[in-house]
Each structure stands twice: as C-alpha cells, then as structure tokens.
Scaffold this active site. Structure first.
Site: not given
Ligand SMILES: *Cc1c(COP(=O)(O)O)cnc(C)c1O
Length: 434
Positions: A150, A245, A273
């Site tokens: 994701y 990511d 995060k």
């Molecule tokens: C949480 C997450 C996102 C999205 O971040 P948001 O702050 O919710 O937009 C993208 N990539 C990864 C790997 C994530 O865990």
C-alpha cells in the site's frame, strides 16, 4: 457481531450512531469502522504510554499506536513539551521555519540516501510526489508496484493495493478511470523473476519501482534476499529509479529505516508516520540531482499550504530526538521477539495454526499454517477466525488492528507488564477460537 458483549461500549455506540449519519461509514479512514471483523469500534478518549482509553472508560494495551506513528507511546513527555512550546509561539506561518531545516537535517543524518528532503502532510502525498519526481526525472510513464503493498490512495497507486483496500476486497477503487491505472504494472511480491520479466518487456518505459521494503500493509511480510538483490540491481540496469516507501518502516525498524537493515541505497525514499510523532506529516527525498527536479528548483510541481507546519515538525523532532538519543531498537526487537514467541506458544498449545511474521517492533499473527511471503499466501488466512480472535483480545483489554492484513506495533512504553497482559489475553483468545 455479539462477541464483544462483555465490553460495555454504550458511549462509543452512541457516538457511532451519530457519526454514521454525518461521516461516510462513521469514520475518516475506512479500517477504523471494523468492517473486516464486525462489531463497533470504540471511540478513543485518551492515551497514556502503552495504553489507550475509550469513551466508556475501558482501557486497552494499544497495539495499533495510531497505525504506527506512536513509537514512543501516547503523550511522551518530550513530545508534549515540544508541542506546548509551539502552541505558545504560533503554529502556522506559511513562511519557512528553522524547525523544518532541523527536521530535514535529522532525517538526512539518519537516512543518508535522502540528500534532499521535502516535507509534506501525509504518506500519501509523499508517495505521489516521489512518483511524480521519478517520472519527471526519467521522462518515462510507467510504474512498477507489488501486490499487497500500500502506498497511499493516489489513483494510480490503488491498483491491487493492500491495507484497507484489501480488507474490503475491492483492491481497485471505484472512481479510478482505467487509463489512470494503465501505467501501473503490478507484480507479485518476493518474485525476482517477475520483476526481471517486466523490465525485459517494458524496461525503457519504466520510471520507477516502488516497494515497501518490509511490507506492513498485507500484514507484515519480509523480503527474501533474492528479492532484495533484484530490487537493488534490476531497476538500475534499466535506468529506472528505486523508491523505498518507508512510511511505515522509517524510524520504526531501525533509526536508518529498512534501507539500513537491508543495505540498499534507494534513489528516493518516502517517510511519514513516526517522523510526525502522531501529527500529520510525510516526507520524500533522495539523490540531489533527482530532488532538484522539484519546484522551485526544477520543473516538477509540488506544494502544500501547511507543509512543514510547526506542530508536525515539533512532534517529529521530539520523537526523532528521543529515538536518536536512546536508540531503543534492540530493546524493541527483544520485546517483539518475546511477545511473538509467547503468542506462537499459546496458539500451538491449543492447536490453532498461525504464522507470525515480525521485523523489530512490527508483527502480524496470520491465521494460516503456511509461510506468508506474498499476497496469495496472506489470502490463505482464516479471516473469520481472526475476527473472533480480535474480539476476544479486545475483551481481554488488548487493542489489535481490526484486520488480518495489518501490522501490529509495540512502543518503548510497552514493558514486561504490558507484554504479560497481552499474552494472558491471547491465551484465552486462542483457546476460544480453537
Ligand atoms: C500509511 C502508509 C502510507 C500512507 O500514509 P498516509 O499518511 O496514511 O497517507 C503509504 N505507504 C505506506 C507503506 C504506509 O504504511
């Protein structure tokens, strides 16, 4: 579902009834609605260290931790103090602030591949901006991503996405024209041959490969050494960029992120995060000549009214400050190891087949007897059993992510007592679902 009868959630249920009438599904992010496990969510009223409190006065050991950011637990004093300082001075200026430079420098010290860093407001913004930069830099249209990973909710990234999208069994969102996803090539995770084949077929069209280096969003899945090696070599051999990511793994699995542990130097990295310490934030960065594509230096446009806002920056700086001074990663790893060994033991004792994947302080208990190395493996899980386990854990005072396909987290505030508490709840919960 009536499994949570033992819990009194009157005030939460009343709030949810109001919420459903004014907010789609009652929530501002889908997974919070508990659709994957049934029942009603509790409404959070407060948090303290490893614990979260709901509106009815129930308390739970928190294994969600705001979906990852709260590696220091709720209301760590350093973060509270840092935020209070901002509140007394002013919290939005629309002019550069020194704190933004401090945070960008701290990120670069920790993650040296991020030679230049741009702050944004969410992980989604970070990934969509990084992809735009990669396309601008290479002049190519296509993007490779992996099933079950994701990367936020941008149109072309919601193709076979994991996380909430997968939980609902609608990996391809409505409202995304087929043309928008047409440049996204989706491959199975941990399959080096598929990656090689994709590049053999369309290598000169591919701008970038984006990947969760350790996956959190189909549950925790670890990369094989052969897959890591392919990520290191294949894109580069074809002039494409590698985007890590690390929105979830950054400052979570180690101070330098997954790239430090895996010894890979990606061209671009996305963060979020933990670097906001619980406030809205994201960041992307990478090699100088790539990041110098970004406006106002280069032709790739990206902007944000509240980007680098002082509260988020202060939350992030305080969090990174504690992490860099205390380097709690070995301790977090040991806590994770003890917890997961205990969970495995208790599942086995009552004959519940589980596979537990873990990296440091993030883990998933998969209700399957197979190893889980990709999305197809994850889908072999007994999600109905997971749902019952979730509710029994919640009755036992433990708040797990309400989906089989999510990562659970520990913080530095989770001590021996909290881990014992989780294991005691799990003993009852595993027996109940056996
Ligand atoms: C949480 C997450 C996102 C999205 O971040 P948001 O702050 O919710 O937009 C993208 N990539 C990864 C790997 C994530 O865990």
């Amino acid at each position: 579902m009536s499994a949570d009868n033992a819990l009194i959630l009157n005030r939460s249920q009343a709030a949810m009834a109001r919420a459903r009438d004014v907010i789609p599904g009652g929530v501002n992010s889908p997974v919070r609605a508990l659709r994957a496990v049934g029942g009603d969510p509790f409404f959070a009223a407060g948090g303290d260290g490893a614990w979260i409190y709901d509106e009815d006065g129930n308390r739970y050991v928190d294994l969600i931790l705001s979906w990852g950011p709260l590696i220091l637990g709720h209301r760590h004093p350093a973060v509270v103090q840092s935020l209070a300082g901002v509140l007394s001075r002013g919290f939005a200026f629309g002019a550069p602030t020194v704190g933004e430079v401090d945070l960008a420098e701290a990120v670069r010290r920790a993650v040296p591949s991020m030679e230049r860093v741009r702050l944004v407001n969410s992980g989604t913004e970070a990934t969509m901006s990084a992809v735009r930069v990669a396309r601008g830099f290479t002049g190519r249209p296509k993007l490779v991503k992996f099933e079950g990973c994701y990367h936020g909710h941008a149109d072309y990234l919601l193709v076979k996405a994991g996380s909430g999208a997968m939980t609902f069994g609608t990996p391809d969102s409505a409202g995304v024209p087929a043309e928008f996803a047409a440049h996204t090539i989706t491959l199975p995770y941990n399959d080096p041959e598929a990656l090689r084949a994709a590049f053999a077929a369309a290598g000169d069209q591919i701008a970038a490969v984006i990947v969760e280096p350790y996956v959190g969003n189909m549950g925790v899945v670890l990369p094989t050494p052969a897959f890591v090696e392919a990520l290191r070599q294949v894109p580069r051999a074809h002039g494409a960029l590698l985007i890590f990511d690390e929105v979830m793994t950054g400052f979570r699995v180690s101070y330098g992120g997954a790239q430090e542990l895996l010894d890979v130097v990606p061209d671009l990295t996305c963060l979020g995060k933990v670097i906001g310490g619980g406030l809205p934030v994201g960041a992307y960065g990478g090699r100088r000549e790539i990041m110098d594509q970004v406006s106002p230096v280069g032709p790739v446009y990206q902007a944000g009214t509240l980007s680098g806002n002082p509260l988020s920056v202060a939350g992030g700086m305080a969090t990174l400050g504690v992490l860099s001074q205390t380097r709690p990663y070995e301790r977090l790893d040991q806590a994770g190891a003890r917890l997961c060994a205990g969970l495995a033991e208790r599942a086995k004792a009552v004959g519940v087949p589980v596979t537990i994947n873990r990296i440091g302080s993030m883990f998933t208990v998969f209700f399957t007897d197979r190893p889980v190395g990709n999305l197809a493996d994850a889908k072999t899980c007994d999600t109905e059993k997971f749902g019952r386990f979730f509710h029994r854990m919640r009755e036992g005072g433990v708040s797990l992510p309400p989906s089989q396909f999510e990562a659970a987290f520990l913080s530095i505030a989770h001590g021996e007592d909290e881990i014992d508490r989780i294991l005691a709840a799990a003993e009852v919960a595993f027996a109940a679902v056996a």
